[in-house]
Design an enzyme around this catalytic site. Structure first.
Site, mmCIF file in Angstrom:
data_model
loop_
_atom_site.group_PDB
_atom_site.id
_atom_site.type_symbol
_atom_site.label_atom_id
_atom_site.label_comp_id
_atom_site.label_asym_id
_atom_site.label_seq_id
_atom_site.Cartn_x
_atom_site.Cartn_y
_atom_site.Cartn_z
ATOM 1 N N LYS A 169 0.839 -1.207 0.000
ATOM 2 C CA LYS A 169 0.000 0.000 0.000
ATOM 3 C C LYS A 169 0.873 1.255 0.000
ATOM 4 O O LYS A 169 0.587 2.227 -0.699
ATOM 5 C CB LYS A 169 -0.948 -0.019 1.204
ATOM 6 C CG LYS A 169 -2.071 -1.046 1.043
ATOM 7 C CD LYS A 169 -2.776 -1.397 2.339
ATOM 8 C CE LYS A 169 -3.774 -2.535 2.113
ATOM 9 N NZ LYS A 169 -4.368 -3.046 3.351
ATOM 10 N N GLN A 177 -5.003 -1.749 9.317
ATOM 11 C CA GLN A 177 -4.738 -3.065 8.729
ATOM 12 C C GLN A 177 -5.320 -4.174 9.611
ATOM 13 O O GLN A 177 -5.051 -4.235 10.804
ATOM 14 C CB GLN A 177 -3.221 -3.261 8.560
ATOM 15 C CG GLN A 177 -2.822 -4.569 7.902
ATOM 16 C CD GLN A 177 -3.322 -4.687 6.468
ATOM 17 O OE1 GLN A 177 -3.294 -3.734 5.700
ATOM 18 N NE2 GLN A 177 -3.789 -5.870 6.111
ATOM 19 N N ASP A 200 -11.365 2.012 3.220
ATOM 20 C CA ASP A 200 -11.604 0.576 3.033
ATOM 21 C C ASP A 200 -13.068 0.278 2.703
ATOM 22 O O ASP A 200 -13.393 -0.798 2.213
ATOM 23 C CB ASP A 200 -11.218 -0.198 4.314
ATOM 24 C CG ASP A 200 -9.824 -0.803 4.227
ATOM 25 O OD1 ASP A 200 -9.387 -1.127 3.103
ATOM 26 O OD2 ASP A 200 -9.183 -0.975 5.270
#
Length: 284
Positions: A52, A96, A119
């Site tokens: 990322k 995460q 997300d």
């Protein structure tokens, strides 16, 4: 001849488009910053976080990394998320997953501001998706829509079967396919006569988490197959939920593993980061 749907190529195409867009935004004086929080040092999570960061660097987004120790308390993590919610510098927040067992993942997801939820996991983001409002889309399902569209595959009017009903893939995938005017069936572990259902599918999306489970007898001749699974086979090679060697010759198009769906998830995360500029300006 079977079309191999090339996720590496398509994700690069999307990232190149975003790179141009970010350069234009910088000329207008608009910077984008993604805050990435990792708790502990799970090896798989570290790989994802590094990928990322690399994607951010490639398209010109600043990434602020918060690498917290395994014993970070839930309260400390929630305080950090709230601080980033308030920060005018930070456009997107990504925590995460998975988190250590002593931290409630759902509570953390709900603490992230829906306007910074790149997300697409917050209940507000999920609600916006289902009622057709503008909002951040779950990255893997959004990536699958792009794979299909950019490979010249029509979704409108097609019969689509999704195997798997997770909050991350199966459920949002159904909502996005409905948006594209597909007829959608969601199959899962309690589904009876699975082969009968999958053999109706013009587009079969497999996200069940079982190595090479889908063989040729589950697939209609000429169907399009999207494999979301990621496993290691008996030779320690990456493979998916679909038995690729068995299914490839039967279908019109299929995603390989690796190199299919995987690269698209990060590309669509980057897209959500760029979208934050528009959404946050609209909410001011």
């Amino acid at each position: 001849m079977t079309q191999l749907i090339d996720g590496k190529r398509i994700s690069k195409e999307i990232k190149d488009e975003l790179k141009e867009k970010v350069a234009e935004l910088k000329i207008e004086g608009k910077e984008i910053c993604l805050a990435v929080i990792q708790v502990g040092n799970d090896p798989a999570s570290s790989v994802y976080v590094n990928n990322k960061k690399k994607a951010c660097a490639y398209i010109g987004i600043e990434s602020d990394a918060y690498e917290l120790p395994e014993d970070t308390t839930e309260e400390e993590l929630l305080e950090l998320v709230e601080k980033l919610n308030r920060s005018p510098k930070v456009n997107g927040i990504l925590v995460q997953l998975p988190l250590p067992g002593h931290i409630d993942e759902d509570k953390v997801i709900r603490t992230i501001s829906p306007d910074k939820d790149v997300d697409g996991f917050h209940p507000v983001s999920v609600g916006r998706l289902w009622i057709g409002e503008k909002g951040f889309l779950s990255c893997t399902p959004a990536g699958i829509i792009q794979l299909l569209k950019r490979s010249g595959i029509t979704i409108d009017g097609k019969e689509c079967v999704i195997i798997g009903r997770s909050n991350i893939v199966g459920k949002p995938m159904a909502a996005l396919l409905l948006r594209e005017n597909a007829t959608v069936t969601v199959a899962h572990s309690h589904t009876k006569n699975l082969k009968e259902i999958t053999n109706r599918a013009d587009i079969l999306i497999v996200a069940m988490g079982k190595k090479k489970f889908i063989t040729a007898d589950y697939v209609k001749e000429g169907a399009v197959v999207i494999d979301v699974g990621m496993h290691r086979d008996e030779n320690n090679k990456l493979c998916g939920d679909v038995d690729f060697c068995q299914v490839e010759s039967r279908v019109s198009a299929i995603t390989p593993v690796p190199g299919g769906v995987g690269p698209m998830t990060i590309a669509m995360l980057m897209n959500n980061c760029v979208e934050t500029v528009c959404s946050q300006e609209g909410s001011k």
